[in-house]
Structure formats: C-alpha cells, structure tokens
Design a protein around this motif. Structure first.
Motif, PDB file in Angstrom:
ATOM      1  N   UNK A 177    -100.032 -14.032  37.732  1.00 46.09           N
ATOM      2  CA  UNK A 177     -99.314 -15.158  37.137  1.00 46.09           C
ATOM      3  C   UNK A 177    -100.092 -16.477  37.185  1.00 46.09           C
ATOM      4  N   UNK A 178    -100.650 -16.871  38.364  1.00 45.86           N
ATOM      5  CA  UNK A 178    -101.408 -18.135  38.369  1.00 45.86           C
ATOM      6  C   UNK A 178    -102.625 -18.115  37.453  1.00 45.86           C
ATOM      7  N   UNK A 179    -103.298 -16.974  37.365  1.00 46.71           N
ATOM      8  CA  UNK A 179    -104.485 -16.911  36.491  1.00 46.71           C
ATOM      9  C   UNK A 179    -104.071 -16.904  35.021  1.00 46.71           C
ATOM     10  N   UNK A 180    -103.007 -16.177  34.684  1.00 49.08           N
ATOM     11  CA  UNK A 180    -102.559 -16.143  33.278  1.00 49.08           C
ATOM     12  C   UNK A 180    -102.064 -17.517  32.847  1.00 49.08           C
ATOM     13  N   UNK A 181    -101.310 -18.176  33.693  1.00 44.96           N
ATOM     14  CA  UNK A 181    -100.816 -19.517  33.339  1.00 44.96           C
ATOM     15  C   UNK A 181    -101.983 -20.446  33.051  1.00 44.96           C
ATOM     16  N   UNK A 182    -103.006 -20.382  33.892  1.00 44.36           N
ATOM     17  CA  UNK A 182    -104.192 -21.240  33.686  1.00 44.36           C
ATOM     18  C   UNK A 182    -104.920 -20.845  32.398  1.00 44.36           C
ATOM     19  N   UNK A 183    -105.038 -19.541  32.145  1.00 43.85           N
ATOM     20  CA  UNK A 183    -105.731 -19.074  30.927  1.00 43.85           C
ATOM     21  C   UNK A 183    -104.980 -19.524  29.675  1.00 43.85           C
ATOM     22  N   UNK A 184    -103.653 -19.466  29.709  1.00 45.31           N
ATOM     23  CA  UNK A 184    -102.876 -19.884  28.533  1.00 45.31           C
ATOM     24  C   UNK A 184    -103.067 -21.376  28.269  1.00 45.31           C
ATOM     25  N   UNK A 185    -103.135 -22.170  29.324  1.00 47.53           N
ATOM     26  CA  UNK A 185    -103.339 -23.618  29.134  1.00 47.53           C
ATOM     27  C   UNK A 185    -104.762 -23.905  28.669  1.00 47.53           C
ATOM     28  N   UNK A 186    -105.716 -23.106  29.145  1.00 45.77           N
ATOM     29  CA  UNK A 186    -107.132 -23.383  28.858  1.00 45.77           C
ATOM     30  C   UNK A 186    -107.638 -22.691  27.593  1.00 45.77           C
ATOM     31  N   UNK A 187    -106.847 -21.754  27.027  1.00 46.67           N
ATOM     32  CA  UNK A 187    -107.306 -21.013  25.843  1.00 46.67           C
ATOM     33  C   UNK A 187    -108.343 -19.953  26.180  1.00 46.67           C
ATOM     34  N   UNK A 188    -108.230 -19.386  27.379  1.00 47.08           N
ATOM     35  CA  UNK A 188    -109.191 -18.365  27.852  1.00 47.08           C
ATOM     36  C   UNK A 188    -108.526 -16.991  27.837  1.00 47.08           C
ATOM     37  N   UNK A 189    -109.207 -15.970  27.312  1.00 48.76           N
ATOM     38  CA  UNK A 189    -108.646 -14.619  27.315  1.00 48.76           C
ATOM     39  C   UNK A 189    -108.564 -14.092  28.748  1.00 48.76           C
ATOM     40  N   UNK A 190    -107.600 -13.186  28.975  1.00 41.55           N
ATOM     41  CA  UNK A 190    -107.332 -12.692  30.334  1.00 41.55           C
ATOM     42  C   UNK A 190    -107.291 -11.164  30.336  1.00 41.55           C
ATOM     43  N   UNK A 191    -108.007 -10.561  31.292  1.00 39.89           N
ATOM     44  CA  UNK A 191    -107.934  -9.107  31.516  1.00 39.89           C
ATOM     45  C   UNK A 191    -107.726  -8.852  33.008  1.00 39.89           C
ATOM     46  N   UNK A 192    -107.132  -7.705  33.345  1.00 36.99           N
ATOM     47  CA  UNK A 192    -107.096  -7.323  34.755  1.00 36.99           C
ATOM     48  C   UNK A 192    -107.038  -5.811  34.904  1.00 36.99           C
ATOM     49  N   UNK A 193    -106.938  -5.355  36.158  1.00 40.22           N
ATOM     50  CA  UNK A 193    -106.854  -3.920  36.448  1.00 40.22           C
ATOM     51  C   UNK A 193    -105.533  -3.644  37.169  1.00 40.22           C
ATOM     52  N   UNK A 194    -104.502  -4.309  36.679  1.00 40.03           N
ATOM     53  CA  UNK A 194    -103.170  -4.255  37.246  1.00 40.03           C
ATOM     54  C   UNK A 194    -102.492  -2.935  36.890  1.00 40.03           C
ATOM     55  N   UNK A 195    -101.909  -2.278  37.887  1.00 36.32           N
ATOM     56  CA  UNK A 195    -101.129  -1.077  37.590  1.00 36.32           C
ATOM     57  C   UNK A 195     -99.721  -1.185  38.144  1.00 36.32           C
ATOM     58  N   UNK A 196     -99.282  -2.421  38.463  1.00 32.50           N
ATOM     59  CA  UNK A 196     -97.970  -2.622  39.090  1.00 32.50           C
ATOM     60  C   UNK A 196     -96.930  -2.896  38.003  1.00 32.50           C
ATOM     61  N   UNK A 197     -95.896  -2.059  37.953  1.00 29.56           N
ATOM     62  CA  UNK A 197     -94.942  -2.114  36.837  1.00 29.56           C
ATOM     63  C   UNK A 197     -94.334  -3.509  36.676  1.00 29.56           C
ATOM     64  N   UNK A 198     -93.846  -4.095  37.767  1.00 28.70           N
ATOM     65  CA  UNK A 198     -93.179  -5.406  37.652  1.00 28.70           C
ATOM     66  C   UNK A 198     -94.157  -6.466  37.146  1.00 28.70           C
TER      67      UNK A 198
END
Ligand SMILES: NC(=O)c1ccc[n+]([C@@H]2O[C@H](COP(=O)([O-])OP(=O)(O)OC[C@H]3O[C@@H](n4cnc5c(N)ncnc54)[C@H](OP(=O)(O)O)[C@@H]3O)[C@@H](O)[C@H]2O)c1
Length: 358
Positions: free
Chosen positions: A83-104
């Motif tokens: 969440x903190x990284x995505x929020x920052x990426x949305x404000x900055x216009x930066x694409x976001x990827x991760x290796x998240x496998x957690x349903x929630x």
C-alpha cells in the motif's frame, strides 16, 4: 538522472535473486530497502546504484519512487509494504510490480484499478511463482472453455521456504482458508477440502490453500468459483485441521512477533543446489454449468528461480511500455502463454479423473 527500475526489498532472500537476475538480464536496477548496511553491501557487489528509505513516511517514499520508471517490490509480507509503495507510485506516475501472493493484499491492489488508470500507471502484483504459472494456466483453460464457471488449480512440490515466505505463512495462520464462490472471496477453514489430483505421476492428496489465484484468477478469467489446492502428506492434513482451533491465538501480535523472530533466526531458504533440483507441478481444470470440463498440467523449475525470472521479465516488458495502465494480472498483462517463455516450463492438455473426498 532517472532510475529505470527500482527494486525495493532487494537484499531479502527473494529480492537478492531478483536483483541478481535483473543485472544478468542487462537491466541497471537501483537497489533499495530500509537497512543501509545491507543495501550498500549488495549494491557494491552487483555494481548498482542504491537508495535507503523505509516506508514509514509517504513523502519520503514518493520522493524516491518518482525518479524511477517502475518499482518492483520484493519486500513482504505485502500486507505491510504494497500500500505505501502503490500510493507513492500513483502520486509519482511510476509503474508498480511485486511478487505478492497474499489474497487480501491482492484485493487491495485490484481496488485501485480506476485510480491507476486515471494516473496512467500500471499495477502488476503477483509477478512471481504465485501467481504467474497458475494464472497463465487458468487463462489457458478459460481460453479452451470460455463458458467455464468453475476453476480448480492444484500445486505439487512447493518445497523449501524462504524466511519471508515463512513470515507470510505465519501471518496467514491467523486467518482461515479462502476460496472464491459466486464471485466473492469466502473464508473457509484451513484444509477445508481434500482432493486426489494426478499431476502426471499418479494421484496425490491435496488440500485447499489460500493461494493468490483466489484473487487474481477471477480478474484473469471472470470465472466466479475458484479453489486452489496444494499437496500435503496425510499426517499434515490432520495437523492442519487440528490447528483450526488455534487460529485466534496466531493472530495475537506478541505471538506473531515471536514466530517471525524464530523464522528469521532458523530459516535460511533453499540453497542454490536445492533450487536447481526442485521441480513444481501444477494441474488445473475448468468446468461449465453443462458439466463440460477441460484440464491441463504445467511443469516448472524451482519456485524461487522462476519468481526471479518472471518478475524481472515482467519489469522489463513494463519498462518497454508493453503494459496497459490499471490493475493487471500476469495473464491479463502478458497473455496465458507468458509462462511458456521461461526455460524448463512445459504445458500439456490432459484428460483425467479426480475425486473430491470432503
Ligand atoms: N509470489 C511468489 O511466488 C513469491 C516468491 C518468493 C517470495 N515471495 C514473498 O516475497 C516476500 C519476501 O520473501 P523473502 O524470502 O525475500 O523474505 P526475506 O528474506 O525475509 O526478505 C524480506 C525483505 O522485505 C523487507 N521488508 C519486510 N517488511 C518490510 C517493511 N515493513 N518495510 C520495508 N522493508 C520490509 C526486508 O527488509 P528488512 O530486513 O529490513 O526487514 C527484506 O529486505 C514474502 O512475503 C514472500 O512470501 C513471493
């Protein structure tokens, strides 16, 4: 100067495999994390730039991600970091990827689809083993039977775990299992259902697990009923069912903290030799309301090796501008055949019988 790709959590077990693979593939990632000593040491070893920052202050995170074209987050549990990284990426216009496998945490990313489209940002969670091969298999099966209303996936050979995976599992112990029913995520007891699955070498026992496809499979295929299984020895099925009553205990913060400290102290993750020998098998089946069904199997190399490859390739294609803005699953971004691009991955369409025993 603009950082092409920023890898956050680059010095963790999986982050280090991802960072090394990115360099081997000719990318020049900037390595990042909150431990200055570990990031500096790794950056020196790989010949990369580095940044040191925690995710505690939104303005600091934004300042660091705005210089990158894309961020690849390898710092999990992702319930704390996405969440903190995505929020920052949305404000900055930066694409976001991760290796998240957690349903929630995946559902939280999916909810930001509209925000991402408006910000012209691509959000690509789950670009590791969980869920690239299973999501691609789901997309392949749905392509063969577009009227499907039920998706079942099963995994054999999850093998040895890294410290971060164990910590994510510890967080998961506080939660029950999960399946998708009629389009909604439904909580179910741990090891809710048992199934005999033939992965190509005779039937094995598998139980339901809360795997990332319960979230992503729906967005890839539109199929409203999804169950994911993993093989476990018979004694483990009994143990998992007994621990259902302990679930609330695992939710207590002191218990979580203590268990994670133990994980850090005693779990080191599979060695390179173990990874080289490890094979994972996946089986999937879709059915429609008329009883028609199709099945397929996938064979993959070690989960961590594959994660390092798929995450870096997803990042490379994102940097090349190949991904639409908004929330994307592996197969929605790159198609169901994406997983076949990786060495050692084989897919076969099969006809076989399976039995649900409870
Ligand atoms: N999708 C997949 O197939 C797949 C495959 C492998 C791993 N994973 C997941 O990836 C995650 C990492 O696994 P791992 O084996 O690399 O774990 P690890 O060795 O424990 O490394 C975790 C990394 O994340 C960082 N981190 C954790 N919480 C943080 C926070 N709140 N803020 C900033 N940094 C944080 C750690 O930094 P510090 O040392 O400073 O805490 C470390 O760099 C786990 O959640 C695991 O389940 C997924």
């Amino acid at each position: 100067m603009e950082d092409e790709l920023l890898i956050y959590g680059s010095y963790g077990y999986t982050g280090a495999l991802v960072a090394r693979n990115a360099v081997n593939e000719g990318l020049s990632p900037t390595l990042a994390g909150r431990d200055a000593e570990r990031v500096e040491e790794q950056a020196m070893e790989l010949g990369c730039d580095h940044r040191v920052f925690s995710l505690a202050h939104p303005e600091v995170v934004e300042k660091h991600v705005e210089d990158a074209s894309a961020v690849l987050n390898c710092a999990g549990p992702f319930s704390n970091t996405a969440d903190p990284l995505i929020s920052a990426c949305l404000r900055a216009g930066t694409d976001y990827l991760d290796i998240n496998g957690e349903i929630d945490a995946l559902e939280t990313v999916a909810e930001r689809d509209r925000d991402a489209e408006q910000a012209d940002v691509s959000l690509l969670p789950s670009m590791g083993f969980d869920t690239v091969p299973t999501d691609c298999l789901a997309g392949h099966l749905e392509r063969r039977l577009p009227s499907a209303t039920r998706l079942v996936l099963a995994i054999d050979g999850l093998g040895t775990f890294s410290p971060g995976t164990v910590k994510s599992i510890i967080e998961g112990l506080a939660r029950p299992g999960a399946v998708r029913a009629d389009g909604e995520i439904r909580t179910v007891p741990a090891a809710w259902k048992t199934r005999r699955v033939d992965f190509g070498r005779g039937a094995k026992t598998a139980v339901t697990i809360p795997w990332g496809d319960v979230s992503t499979g729906y967005y890839t295929t539109g199929i409203p009923n999804i169950e994911v299984y993993a093989t476990v020895p018979e004694y483990a099925v009994t143990a998992m069912r007994r621990t259902r009553v302990l679930s609330p205990l695992f939710g207590a913060k002191p218990v979580q903290r203590a268990a994670k400290r133990v994980a850090d102290a005693v779990v080191s993750g599979p060695t390179a030799e173990q990874r080289a020998q490890s094979v994972t098998r996946i089986w999937g089946r879709v059915e429609n309301d008329d009883g028609r069904h199709v099945s397929a199997r996938l064979r993959t190399p070690d989960t961590y090796e594959l994660t390092a490859q798929t995450a870096v390739e997803a990042a490379r294609r994102t940097l090349a501008g190949e991904v639409e803005p908004g929330f994307q699953t592996p197969a929605s971004a790159f198609g169901p055949d994406f997983v076949l691009d990786f060495e050692g991955v084989e897919r076969e369409d099969v006809e076989e019988k399976t039995t649900v025993t409870s």
